[in-house]
Design an enzyme around this catalytic site. Structure first.
Site, PDB file in Angstrom:
ATOM      1  N   GLY A 121      87.904  16.383  -3.890  1.00  0.00           N
ATOM      2  CA  GLY A 121      88.652  16.030  -2.684  1.00  0.00           C
ATOM      3  C   GLY A 121      87.429  15.514  -1.678  1.00  0.00           C
ATOM      4  N   ASN A 162      90.415  24.797  -6.675  1.00  0.00           N
ATOM      5  CA  ASN A 162      91.098  23.773  -7.276  1.00  0.00           C
ATOM      6  C   ASN A 162      90.951  22.290  -6.530  1.00  0.00           C
ATOM      7  OD1 ASN A 162      93.322  22.577  -9.209  1.00  0.00           O
ATOM      8  ND2 ASN A 162      93.901  22.064  -7.343  1.00  0.00           N
ATOM      9  N   GLU A 163      90.104  21.417  -7.058  1.00  0.00           N
ATOM     10  CA  GLU A 163      90.083  20.195  -6.611  1.00  0.00           C
ATOM     11  C   GLU A 163      89.398  19.833  -5.313  1.00  0.00           C
ATOM     12  OE1 GLU A 163      93.666  18.409  -9.027  1.00  0.00           O
ATOM     13  OE2 GLU A 163      94.076  18.177  -7.045  1.00  0.00           O
ATOM     14  N   ASN A 164      88.668  20.972  -4.607  1.00  0.00           N
ATOM     15  CA  ASN A 164      88.052  20.517  -3.447  1.00  0.00           C
ATOM     16  C   ASN A 164      86.979  20.050  -3.609  1.00  0.00           C
ATOM     17  OD1 ASN A 164      90.260  21.963  -2.317  1.00  0.00           O
ATOM     18  ND2 ASN A 164      89.539  23.859  -2.095  1.00  0.00           N
ATOM     19  N   SER A 174      87.050  23.182 -10.402  1.00  0.00           N
ATOM     20  CA  SER A 174      88.003  22.423 -11.438  1.00  0.00           C
ATOM     21  C   SER A 174      88.958  21.393 -10.712  1.00  0.00           C
ATOM     22  CB  SER A 174      89.061  23.291 -11.819  1.00  0.00           C
ATOM     23  OG  SER A 174      89.425  22.488 -13.153  1.00  0.00           O
TER      24      SER A 174
END
Length: 802
Positions: free
Chosen positions: A417, A412-414, A458
């Site tokens: 990021g 999730n979002e790495n 994602s």
């Protein structure tokens, strides 16, 4: 035959030299709560009072005797250890563990004595790993990236910091002889009407069982097969004719088939071990092909392209050992009642218990499973890399029998990021997880579960050729709107797949009163602020409200109602727009279904299990048939969105209404939306209200569905003072069920009955409803024994003039 004895009793938790009773499954917090040694961390600001629990070491003990048995082997099995622990038996070390997401098995044949599980603080374990790997960036000031543990234990923007330790899943003794089934991987495929099940089986043998010929026998749907096994692995294949396909809810039925596997001794008669599971036959692909709009991300189930009606799932309790099969069923049934067809298990949580996936199998809820990585740069050095691979291998095999599981997701979002949040410069070439998401994890899935798709993260655009959160490529997380903009800005983009978006609202008033005992409720009261974990969360709530309504100074009840209205409208605005753009946009996954404690958050179901108005609105906008009015250049458009399997032909009544309740114009339109198609119809110019009109609005009605278009925001519209009557009618002589009948004398916008204000456990069957003068709404209220019209009227709210 193998036998198992559960070890849930006779545990003791050492508390400052004194043993207190402990339950397994459980954790330190649940045992301390049961002994009345800590306050409930969910109440008031007690979270601060229990912070010390997560920062010290703890020891669980119990007697264990594995000496008496007719079997050759006795194994001590831990299904879940949270997290960094040293395990000894009679003073001799069995192992050290450092992964909440794995199970463990130890040979304890013929041994007895005191079983000790000594837990180090998760903070200490994380600090020790950080010393080995070096610093890595994290969105939150917590060390979750250095330990294989539920990340949100350390706090999140909707969750408390309650850092657990303990035996969070069952512990047992398994006794067996000759051989056991160590691993079973069912590869389930379907070709036309013929289903195929390949059981890839790994065995573990005792010393005396080594080399002995055994028999493995399998059956499904009346089809049987068997093979002789001389080594430690075997494959059994079963072709099942005339299978019925498993479908997501709304697309068909969910037939499930029992697969049974039995391991027999060399005589072919004595059973050594068995494995049973339910499976379903279906095909699932993710179409990520390029087109004129970019790169798609469309689920294709049994050859049918699906607009996903999804919801994000977080752990249902920050103390996950408290989540029972019954609680899973309740929460997932609430999702199904909102017409949800996909649940995404978010990467800052856990791989859920099998009971979760069992319910999803039955209800037709597709499962998108994140691997547990979220919002952090994760070191790829040892010992973490080995732990990541071990947990991935175990959980892929554990979960792959479930037909509801349709997608593995790396994180999730790495990836986002790394590219967006300054990590690339900060890391200066150090590992951060890319090797997991683009290397290790896809290899594990391809090897063990090749029947399912894998995506690296994602959001993810499919490659580094595009920004990871590019709305035109792959999955997209839409958070700029909540963070900085008005919810109407959702209409400015058409992402290919919206995997996260949402809007906050407080929980039900009764939930707040239970959670904040004795506190005078206000948006900025101490308890309210403590139970708002988002950065500037209340500021964003207030700005979202004030963009549309006059701020209700000093009136908490009004503030509470309006923030819930804005949440429901915001999410509905996004979904209506994105559904109108199907198939370019292929799905939405709302953040979020549930909460892990009572909190102001993006959830549709609050921390006490009460439904917010958003839940009812999801049921409307996720229904097969959706009628909406979409702003457009020039006149608004009427949109018929049909996700059903048959065409939708209807007569739409369009009315141009004045604020005083009179009608300025009307027409009827005949329209058809084909099966799983969208139809757009321009609104006749004569019925379109002026773009800046504060006195006119548009109403569309068809087949019991209603869509509204107000050209200006509520605080600019000339609403009349709302007038309506309320009557209660007992239903079928049942004093617990009443119908609340509301009759409008004026325009009544977004009427809401808050059922918990009538009775704490009451529930209403509908949420926001808008009535024109003379119209009547019937709201069924259950669990409100003896509710009268006065109590009900006090629980009714609607939009009022600015």
């Amino acid at each position: 035959m193998k036998d198992a004895v559960q070890l849930g009793e006779d545990w003791s938790l050492d508390h400052d030299g004194t043993g207190i009773p402990a339950r397994v499954p459980g954790c330190v917090h649940t045992d301390l709560l049961a002994a009345d040694l800590i306050p409930d961390p969910f109440l008031g600001t007690n979270e601060h009072e229990v912070e010390w629990v997560g920062r010290r070491s703890w020891t669980y003990t119990r007697p264990l005797d594995a000496t008496q048995s007719a079997h050759e082997r006795a194994d001590l099995v831990f299904d879940g250890i949270d997290t960094a622990a040293r395990i000894t038996l009679d003073g001799q070390s069995l192992a050290r563990t450092r992964n909440m997401h794995r199970s463990y098995r130890f040979d304890v044949t013929g041994r007895s004595g005191e079983l000790r599980v000594e837990f180090a603080s998760a903070y200490e374990e994380a600090a020790a790993i950080r010393e080995l790997t070096g610093e890595r960036p994290n969105v939150y000031p917590a060390p979750s990236q250095y330990i294989r543990k539920m990340a949100c234990s350390f706090g999140w923007d909707w969750g408390p910091t309650v850092v657990t330790a303990g035996l969070w899943r069952p512990v047992r003794i398994e006794r067996w002889s000759t051989a056991r089934l160590a691993k079973v991987r069912p590869l389930v495929t379907v070709d036309g009407t013929t289903g195929r099940v390949e059981l890839r089986v790994d065995l573990e043998r005792t010393e005396r069982g080594s080399g002995r010929p055994l028999t493995a026998r399998a059956s499904v749907a009346g089809v049987e097969t068997h093979v002789s096994v001389e080594g430690d692995a075997a494959t059994l294949a079963l072709d099942v004719p005339d299978v019925h396909l498993w479908w997501p809810r709304g697309y068909g039925e969910q037939p499930l088939y029992d697969v049974e596997l039995t391991l027999l001794d060399d005589t072919g008669t004595a059973e050594l071990d068995t494995w049973q599971h339910r499976i379903g036959f279906r095909t699932v692909e993710i179409d990520q092909s390029a087109d004129d709009h970019g790169t798609g991300f469309t689920f294709v189930v049994n050859g049918v392209r699906v607009f996903v009606r999804g919801i994000n799932w977080i752990p249902d309790d920050v103390l996950p050992s408290r989540v029972t099969p019954e609680r899973y069923r309740t929460r997932l049934t609430q999702a199904a009642e909102a017409n949800v067809d996909l649940v995404r298990i978010w990467g800052g949580g856990i791989y859920e218990d099998d009971a979760f996936y069992d319910v999803c199998d039955e209800l037709g809820l597709m499962v998108w499973q994140d691997f547990p990585f979220a919002c952090s740069a994760y070191p790829e050095e040892q010992p973490l890399r080995g732990e990541v691979e071990a947990e991935a291998r175990e959980n892929v095999v554990r979960l792959m029998p479930h037909p509801s599981l349709v997608l593995w997701n790396g994180n999730n979002e790495n990836l986002w990021g790394f590219r967006e949040w300054g990590w690339e410069d900060e890391l200066a070439g150090n590992s951060w997880g890319e090797g997991y998401y683009l290397g290790l994890l896809p290899r594990v899935v391809a090897e063990l579960d090749p029947t399912r798709a894998y995506t690296a993260g994602s959001p993810w655009s499919g490659s580094w050729d595009h920004h990871p959160n590019d709305p035109e490529h792959g999955t997209f997380h839409s958070w700029e709107v909540w963070n900085r903009l008005d919810y109407t800005e959702y209409r400015n983009e058409v992402p290919r797949f919206v995997a996260e978006f949402g809007w906050q609202a407080p929980p039900a008033v009764t939930t707040l009163r239970r959670t904040l005992p004795g506190e005078r409720l206000a948006p900025d009261s101490p308890g309210m602020l403590h139970h708002q974990k988002a950065e500037d969360g209340n500021g964003k709530l207030q700005r979202g409200l004030e963009r549309h309504f006059a701020a209700p100074e000093g009136d908490f009840d009004r503030w509470h109602y309006l923030t819930q209205v804005v949440q429901a409208r915001a999410v509905a605005t996004g979904i209506e727009h994105w559904r109108a753009n199907w198939p370019r946009c292929a799905g939405t996954v709302v953040w979020q279904l549930n909460d892990c404690w009572p909190v102001s958050s993006w959830s549709a179901v609050d921390g006490d299990g009460r439904l917010k108005p958003l839940h009812h609105e999801l049921r409307r906008v996720y229904a097969d048939r959706l009628l909406s009015l979409q702003p457009a250049v020039g006149e608004p458009e009427l949109v018929l969105s049909n996700l059903g399997a048959t065409p939708w032909t209807t007569t739409v009544t369009l009315r141009l209404m004045r604020a005083d309740g009179t009608m300025a114009g009307q027409t009827r339109l005949r329209a058809t939306a084909g099966a799983r198609q969208v139809t757009r119809v321009p609104v006749p110019r004569s019925l379109a209200p002026a773009p800046d009109s504060a006195k006119e609005f548009l109403v569309a009605d068809a087949d019991g569905l209603r869509a509204l278009h107000f050209p200006v925001r509520d605080k600019e519209f000339g609403y009349p003072e709302p007038r309506f009557t309320v009557v209660t009618e007992t239903v079928g002589g049942d004093p617990d069920t009443v119908d609340v009948v509301v009759t409008a004398q004026t325009l009544v916008r977004d009427l809401l009955l808050q059922p918990d204000r009538v009775a704490p456990q009451a529930r209403a069957d509908r949420g926001l409803v808008t009535l024109l003068p003379g119209e009547r709404a019937r709201i069924r209220l259950t669990g409100a024994r003896g509710a009268g019209a006065n109590a009900v009227r006090a629980a009714l709210f609607c939009v009022e003039p600015a």
